[in-house]
Design a protein around this motif. Structure first.
Motif, PDB file in Angstrom:
ATOM      1  N   ASP A 240       0.863  -1.177   0.000  1.00 49.64           N
ATOM      2  CA  ASP A 240       0.000   0.000   0.000  1.00 49.64           C
ATOM      3  C   ASP A 240       0.903   1.232   0.000  1.00 49.64           C
TER       4      ASP A 240
ATOM      5  N   ASN B 169      -0.026   4.678   1.572  1.00 46.87           N
ATOM      6  CA  ASN B 169      -0.024   4.774   3.031  1.00 46.87           C
ATOM      7  C   ASN B 169       1.284   4.274   3.646  1.00 46.87           C
ATOM      8  N   ASN B 170       2.305   4.029   2.811  1.00 50.39           N
ATOM      9  CA  ASN B 170       3.631   3.611   3.275  1.00 50.39           C
ATOM     10  C   ASN B 170       3.582   2.407   4.209  1.00 50.39           C
ATOM     11  N   ARG B 171       2.894   1.364   3.750  1.00 53.64           N
ATOM     12  CA  ARG B 171       2.766   0.168   4.578  1.00 53.64           C
ATOM     13  C   ARG B 171       2.535  -1.046   3.704  1.00 53.64           C
TER      14      ARG B 171
ATOM     15  N   ASP C 228       0.271  -5.338   9.866  1.00 54.44           N
ATOM     16  CA  ASP C 228       0.639  -4.166   9.107  1.00 54.44           C
ATOM     17  C   ASP C 228       2.138  -3.953   9.297  1.00 54.44           C
TER      18      ASP C 228
ATOM     19  N   ARG D 213       3.918  -1.441   9.291  1.00 58.22           N
ATOM     20  CA  ARG D 213       4.274  -0.265  10.090  1.00 58.22           C
ATOM     21  C   ARG D 213       4.415  -0.621  11.561  1.00 58.22           C
TER      22      ARG D 213
END
Length: 87
Positions: A14, A17-19, A32, A34
């Motif tokens: 994704d 959304n940097n994940r 996730d 993150r």
């Protein structure tokens, strides 16, 4: 959008959304990337793949690297410190 499947785990890059989101094949949220701490922070993840040992490999275009996550038994408990590659 990068996608990879290992067993019943779907990894979705994704980038917006940097994940990387981990889902079961039935759609349940499992984790996730993150959540991995500072070594696992991503900036524009574009591709994902699983290696034969079940580790998640993520191409991080923003930081120009490949990050390796050990999923372990708890998929949400990601660790990127040992397998991080810089360049």
């Amino acid at each position: 959008l990068g996608l990879a499947i290992d067993g019943d785990v779907l990894a979705v890059a994704d980038a917006g959304n940097n994940r990387v989101v981990l889902l079961s094949l039935s759609g349940a949220f499992l984790g996730d990337a993150r959540e991995a701490g500072s070594a696992g922070n991503l900036a524009d993840p574009t591709g994902v793949a699983f290696d034969p040992d079940g580790r998640l490999l993520v191409t991080d275009a923003g930081l120009r690297r490949v990050v390796v996550y050990e999923l372990g038994t708890a998929v949400a408990a990601l660790s990127a410190t040992a397998g991080q590659r810089g360049g």
